[in-house]
Design an enzyme around this catalytic site. Sequence first.
Site, PDB file in Angstrom:
ATOM      1  N   GLU A  99       0.724 -18.139   3.172  1.00 49.45           N
ATOM      2  CA  GLU A  99      -0.298 -18.556   2.536  1.00 49.45           C
ATOM      3  C   GLU A  99       0.523 -18.873   1.351  1.00 49.45           C
ATOM      4  OE1 GLU A  99      -3.378 -16.568   0.909  1.00 49.45           O
ATOM      5  OE2 GLU A  99      -4.032 -18.236  -0.052  1.00 49.45           O
ATOM      6  N   LYS A 228     -10.551  -0.218  12.692  1.00 48.09           N
ATOM      7  CA  LYS A 228     -10.646  -1.863  13.021  1.00 48.09           C
ATOM      8  C   LYS A 228     -12.223  -2.718  12.942  1.00 48.09           C
ATOM      9  CE  LYS A 228      -5.988  -1.144  15.676  1.00 48.09           C
ATOM     10  NZ  LYS A 228      -5.358  -1.101  16.408  1.00 48.09           N
ATOM     11  N   ASP A 303      -0.404  -1.083  11.695  1.00 47.69           N
ATOM     12  CA  ASP A 303      -1.234  -2.399  12.334  1.00 47.69           C
ATOM     13  C   ASP A 303      -2.024  -3.226  11.878  1.00 47.69           C
ATOM     14  OD1 ASP A 303      -3.701  -2.412  14.378  1.00 47.69           O
ATOM     15  OD2 ASP A 303      -3.224  -0.593  15.334  1.00 47.69           O
ATOM     16  N   HIS A 403      -2.880 -24.014  -6.010  1.00 44.62           N
ATOM     17  CA  HIS A 403      -2.302 -23.992  -4.642  1.00 44.62           C
ATOM     18  C   HIS A 403      -2.624 -25.336  -4.127  1.00 44.62           C
ATOM     19  CE1 HIS A 403      -3.992 -20.319  -2.508  1.00 44.62           C
ATOM     20  NE2 HIS A 403      -4.301 -19.810  -4.112  1.00 44.62           N
TER      21      HIS A 403
HETATM   22  C1  LIG Z   1       0.343 -19.680  -8.709  1.00 41.20           C
HETATM   23  C2  LIG Z   1       0.567 -19.165 -10.765  1.00 41.20           C
HETATM   24  C3  LIG Z   1       0.757 -17.586 -10.374  1.00 41.20           C
HETATM   25  C4  LIG Z   1       1.145 -20.380 -11.069  1.00 41.20           C
HETATM   26  O1  LIG Z   1       0.368 -19.288 -12.870  1.00 41.20           O
HETATM   27  P1  LIG Z   1       1.248 -20.174 -13.706  1.00 41.20           P
HETATM   28  O2  LIG Z   1       1.013 -18.745 -14.538  1.00 41.20           O
HETATM   29  O3  LIG Z   1       0.914 -21.778 -14.351  1.00 41.20           O
HETATM   30  O4  LIG Z   1       2.592 -19.749 -13.692  1.00 41.20           O
HETATM   31  P2  LIG Z   1       4.449 -20.136 -14.569  1.00 41.20           P
HETATM   32  O5  LIG Z   1       5.019 -20.593 -14.120  1.00 41.20           O
HETATM   33  O6  LIG Z   1       4.291 -19.627 -15.926  1.00 41.20           O
HETATM   34  O7  LIG Z   1       4.966 -17.901 -13.960  1.00 41.20           O
HETATM   35  C5  LIG Z   1       4.249 -16.737 -14.791  1.00 41.20           C
HETATM   36  C6  LIG Z   1       4.932 -15.684 -13.459  1.00 41.20           C
HETATM   37  O8  LIG Z   1       4.308 -16.490 -12.488  1.00 41.20           O
HETATM   38  C7  LIG Z   1       4.889 -15.669 -11.118  1.00 41.20           C
HETATM   39  N1  LIG Z   1       6.112 -17.308 -10.072  1.00 41.20           N
HETATM   40  C8  LIG Z   1       4.764 -18.468 -10.580  1.00 41.20           C
HETATM   41  N2  LIG Z   1       5.539 -18.942  -9.784  1.00 41.20           N
HETATM   42  C9  LIG Z   1       6.187 -18.444  -9.102  1.00 41.20           C
HETATM   43  C10 LIG Z   1       7.208 -18.389  -7.429  1.00 41.20           C
HETATM   44  N3  LIG Z   1       7.038 -19.599  -7.357  1.00 41.20           N
HETATM   45  N4  LIG Z   1       7.685 -17.632  -6.861  1.00 41.20           N
HETATM   46  C11 LIG Z   1       7.872 -17.063  -7.885  1.00 41.20           C
HETATM   47  N5  LIG Z   1       7.200 -16.267  -8.753  1.00 41.20           N
HETATM   48  C12 LIG Z   1       5.975 -17.293  -9.476  1.00 41.20           C
HETATM   49  C13 LIG Z   1       6.001 -15.229 -11.826  1.00 41.20           C
HETATM   50  O9  LIG Z   1       6.186 -14.035 -12.095  1.00 41.20           O
HETATM   51  C14 LIG Z   1       5.989 -16.105 -12.915  1.00 41.20           C
HETATM   52  O10 LIG Z   1       6.823 -15.290 -14.089  1.00 41.20           O
HETATM   53  P3  LIG Z   1       8.836 -15.478 -14.507  1.00 41.20           P
HETATM   54  O11 LIG Z   1       9.124 -14.587 -13.782  1.00 41.20           O
HETATM   55  O12 LIG Z   1       9.084 -17.086 -14.842  1.00 41.20           O
HETATM   56  O13 LIG Z   1       8.358 -15.310 -15.593  1.00 41.20           O
HETATM   57  C15 LIG Z   1      -1.305 -18.981 -10.779  1.00 41.20           C
HETATM   58  O14 LIG Z   1      -1.756 -20.141 -11.079  1.00 41.20           O
HETATM   59  C16 LIG Z   1      -2.025 -18.148  -9.950  1.00 41.20           C
HETATM   60  O15 LIG Z   1      -1.749 -16.660  -9.499  1.00 41.20           O
HETATM   61  N6  LIG Z   1      -2.585 -18.908  -9.636  1.00 41.20           N
HETATM   62  C17 LIG Z   1      -3.824 -17.958  -7.540  1.00 41.20           C
HETATM   63  C18 LIG Z   1      -3.169 -17.621  -6.476  1.00 41.20           C
HETATM   64  C19 LIG Z   1      -3.210 -16.640  -5.660  1.00 41.20           C
HETATM   65  O16 LIG Z   1      -3.908 -15.480  -6.313  1.00 41.20           O
HETATM   66  N7  LIG Z   1      -3.495 -17.177  -4.123  1.00 41.20           N
HETATM   67  C20 LIG Z   1      -4.031 -16.451  -3.654  1.00 41.20           C
HETATM   68  C21 LIG Z   1      -5.379 -16.040  -3.023  1.00 41.20           C
HETATM   69  S1  LIG Z   1      -6.272 -17.416  -2.724  1.00 41.20           S
HETATM   70  C22 LIG Z   1      -6.921 -16.404  -1.498  1.00 41.20           C
HETATM   71  O17 LIG Z   1      -6.337 -16.644  -0.545  1.00 41.20           O
HETATM   72  C23 LIG Z   1      -8.679 -16.218  -1.372  1.00 41.20           C
HETATM   73  C24 LIG Z   1      -9.651 -16.384  -2.139  1.00 41.20           C
HETATM   74  C25 LIG Z   1      -9.507 -17.477  -3.186  1.00 41.20           C
HETATM   75  O18 LIG Z   1     -10.066 -17.481  -0.782  1.00 41.20           O
HETATM   76  C26 LIG Z   1     -10.708 -15.572  -2.709  1.00 41.20           C
HETATM   77  C27 LIG Z   1     -11.208 -15.341  -2.970  1.00 41.20           C
HETATM   78  O19 LIG Z   1     -12.365 -16.117  -2.485  1.00 41.20           O
HETATM   79  O20 LIG Z   1     -11.432 -15.222  -4.350  1.00 41.20           O
HETATM   80  N1  LIG Z   2      -4.418   6.051  20.590  1.00 43.79           N
HETATM   81  C1  LIG Z   2      -5.238   5.204  19.848  1.00 43.79           C
HETATM   82  O1  LIG Z   2      -6.790   4.712  19.492  1.00 43.79           O
HETATM   83  C2  LIG Z   2      -4.335   3.548  18.735  1.00 43.79           C
HETATM   84  C3  LIG Z   2      -3.533   3.917  18.428  1.00 43.79           C
HETATM   85  N2  LIG Z   2      -2.803   2.711  17.680  1.00 43.79           N
HETATM   86  C4  LIG Z   2      -1.331   2.675  17.461  1.00 43.79           C
HETATM   87  O2  LIG Z   2      -0.979   4.112  16.819  1.00 43.79           O
HETATM   88  C5  LIG Z   2       0.220   3.810  16.379  1.00 43.79           C
HETATM   89  C6  LIG Z   2       0.816   4.271  15.693  1.00 43.79           C
HETATM   90  O3  LIG Z   2       0.250   5.972  15.250  1.00 43.79           O
HETATM   91  P1  LIG Z   2       0.827   7.337  15.164  1.00 43.79           P
HETATM   92  O4  LIG Z   2       0.304   8.343  15.558  1.00 43.79           O
HETATM   93  O5  LIG Z   2       0.683   6.798  12.830  1.00 43.79           O
HETATM   94  O6  LIG Z   2       2.501   6.932  15.684  1.00 43.79           O
HETATM   95  P2  LIG Z   2       2.795   7.697  17.037  1.00 43.79           P
HETATM   96  O7  LIG Z   2       2.315   7.136  18.220  1.00 43.79           O
HETATM   97  O8  LIG Z   2       4.542   6.238  17.135  1.00 43.79           O
HETATM   98  O9  LIG Z   2       3.565   8.389  16.266  1.00 43.79           O
HETATM   99  C7  LIG Z   2       4.158   9.119  15.248  1.00 43.79           C
HETATM  100  C8  LIG Z   2       4.946  10.841  15.940  1.00 43.79           C
HETATM  101  O10 LIG Z   2       5.899  11.124  14.492  1.00 43.79           O
HETATM  102  C9  LIG Z   2       5.832  12.199  14.918  1.00 43.79           C
HETATM  103  N3  LIG Z   2       6.598  12.276  13.607  1.00 43.79           N
HETATM  104  C10 LIG Z   2       7.661  12.329  13.134  1.00 43.79           C
HETATM  105  N4  LIG Z   2       7.991  13.343  12.148  1.00 43.79           N
HETATM  106  C11 LIG Z   2       6.993  12.918  11.239  1.00 43.79           C
HETATM  107  C12 LIG Z   2       6.119  12.700   9.771  1.00 43.79           C
HETATM  108  N5  LIG Z   2       6.938  13.272   8.748  1.00 43.79           N
HETATM  109  N6  LIG Z   2       4.836  12.670   9.778  1.00 43.79           N
HETATM  110  C13 LIG Z   2       4.158  12.521  10.226  1.00 43.79           C
HETATM  111  N7  LIG Z   2       4.640  12.343  11.452  1.00 43.79           N
HETATM  112  C14 LIG Z   2       5.799  12.516  12.102  1.00 43.79           C
HETATM  113  C15 LIG Z   2       5.370  12.801  15.085  1.00 43.79           C
HETATM  114  O11 LIG Z   2       4.652  13.771  16.020  1.00 43.79           O
HETATM  115  P3  LIG Z   2       4.425  15.296  16.690  1.00 43.79           P
HETATM  116  O12 LIG Z   2       2.931  14.242  16.592  1.00 43.79           O
HETATM  117  O13 LIG Z   2       5.205  15.534  17.674  1.00 43.79           O
HETATM  118  O14 LIG Z   2       4.580  15.888  15.382  1.00 43.79           O
HETATM  119  C16 LIG Z   2       3.602  11.871  15.555  1.00 43.79           C
HETATM  120  O15 LIG Z   2       2.945  12.386  15.954  1.00 43.79           O
HETATM  121  C17 LIG Z   2      -0.023   2.205  16.149  1.00 43.79           C
HETATM  122  O16 LIG Z   2       1.614   1.725  17.022  1.00 43.79           O
HETATM  123  C18 LIG Z   2      -1.164   1.784  16.104  1.00 43.79           C
HETATM  124  O17 LIG Z   2      -1.005   0.634  16.719  1.00 43.79           O
HETATM  125  C19 LIG Z   2      -3.910   1.890  16.657  1.00 43.79           C
HETATM  126  C20 LIG Z   2      -5.583   2.117  16.747  1.00 43.79           C
HETATM  127  C21 LIG Z   2      -5.570   3.245  18.047  1.00 43.79           C
END
Ligand SMILES: CC(C)(COP(=O)([O-])OP(=O)([O-])OC[C@H]1O[C@@H](n2cnc3c(N)ncnc32)[C@H](O)[C@@H]1OP(=O)([O-])[O-])[C@@H](O)C(=O)NCCC(=O)NCCSC(=O)C[C@@](C)(O)CC(=O)[O-]
Ligand SMILES: NC(=O)C1=CN([C@@H]2O[C@H](COP(=O)(O)OP(=O)(O)OC[C@H]3O[C@@H](n4cnc5c(N)ncnc54)[C@H](OP(=O)(O)O)[C@@H]3O)[C@@H](O)[C@H]2O)C=CC1
Length: 408
Positions: A99, A228, A303, A403
Amino acid sequence: MTDPEDLAERVHDGDLRLHELEEYADHDDAAKARRLLVERETGAELDAIGDYAFPAEQADPNVENMIGAAQVPMGVVGPVDVDGGAADGEHYLPLATTEGALLASVNRGLGIIRAAGGAEARVTKNGMTRAPVFRVDGVAEAADTVEWVADNLEALREAAESTTSHGELLDIEPYVVGDSVFLRFAYDTKDAMGMNMATIATGEACVLVESETPASLVALSGNLCSDKKPAAVNAVEGRGRSVTADVLVPGELVENRLHTTADAIAEANTRKNLIGSAKAGSLGFNAHAANVVGAAFLATGQDEAQVVEAANTITTMDARKRADGTTDLYASVSLASLEVGTVGGGTKLPTQAEALEILGLRGGGDPPGSNADALAEIIAVGALAGELSLLGALSSRHLASAHEDLGR
Ligand SMILES: CC(C)(COP(=O)([O-])OP(=O)([O-])OC[C@H]1O[C@@H](n2cnc3c(N)ncnc32)[C@H](O)[C@@H]1OP(=O)([O-])[O-])[C@@H](O)C(=O)NCCC(=O)NCCSC(=O)C[C@@](C)(O)CC(=O)[O-]
Ligand SMILES: NC(=O)C1=CN([C@@H]2O[C@H](COP(=O)(O)OP(=O)(O)OC[C@H]3O[C@@H](n4cnc5c(N)ncnc54)[C@H](OP(=O)(O)O)[C@@H]3O)[C@@H](O)[C@H]2O)C=CC1
């Protein structure tokens, strides 16, 4: 017999099954054979899918029938100061998305948070859940089962924890519906997201429940977990990490960087995120927390189906009047059920592990659990930045033009 052309031919002829090619060739050749077969049968060209940058064998625990990799563009935003219970100091946040404008937006929000002195974040609750469902004869047996569970928590803990050296059983919450008994087990899974760990541990505890009570296990997951699916139980009780982040943005920063006022953003938040969401019957009272969570999940090997649990975030924005007559903006996000890990699942894959490295959170933390807590706090601050920027864009009427400029 390891030639991919040959293998593809044999699958085509029905001599081999698509999923057993790793028994006849190394993982990369098996993936190539599948690509050849799919190319032949569909006419699609799979050059990009086949151009992946890690040994296919490394992905063996993560995917079956592998043909290659889906490459999603990844960028980085920040840095930003996070004052957390586990996260500390400045962090860049890697985000993978398709996006356009998303990273620009989060980057703008993080820049504002940084100029405001950083954000605070805390994990306030931690518990990965699995809720099996049991059949009983009726409510009397249901009550007996619930009573037995309450009286035997220690034995159940011992059974569950016998399967893991890291997981700790925290609680078992019973729910009865007629002749169904649900037991919602909650675990501290430390640095693992914990779904495999919690499922294996709960399976062991269920053996004990079945041997000591009239209850008969119907399904190890009875949907009260709830994994989920959008579910109020996660929004209220939490699942994985419950994490909150906040920031106080000085009024002049709101005006200079978001081109609007604290009052306008607070009003947009109330009418959009609170009233609009309530009228929509939404579980999420935010603008686009799932955008940041989803992109962070893809980048760091979480996940991705569990983005749904994070979408129940509540965003608050309040205009706070200062004594000098100016107005600051208080902003917060509360993610009740953010399921993250820094070990296990997809976190070991090469690009995902590198992304965790950017955060300084690859692998297990010291103490265990601290890396996953820190990841949750940093993602929450990313979500806060996204909320600030999008609400700013909506209040200043810049969403559509942003956008148009960046997302097409
Ligand atoms: C697009 C801006 C940021 C412009 O905003 P602006 O203020 O005109 O931007 P600017 O050119 O003055 O720059 C300000 C800062 O924005 C950042 N920035 C600016 N441009 C860049 C770039 N190219 N790459 C990386 N960073 C950038 C950067 O931090 C920059 O600061 P600087 O570093 O220059 O001091 C602003 O209009 C904005 O944030 N708009 C909102 C867009 C957004 O949030 N989109 C994602 C969500 S939309 C969606 O998927 C969900 C939705 C909407 O359907 C959910 C709902 O229903 O609400
Ligand atoms: N089975 C299911 O129903 C589902 C599975 N998943 C999947 O499960 C996976 C994630 O499961 P998850 O249990 O997190 O991962 P893993 O099955 O990969 O197991 C992680 C293992 O790492 C070991 N471990 C080593 N160091 C650490 C630490 N610092 N902290 C915790 N554990 C450590 C533990 O072993 P030990 O236990 O021997 O100590 C732990 O069980 C993902 O791939 C996900 O997509 C997602 C949803 C449902």
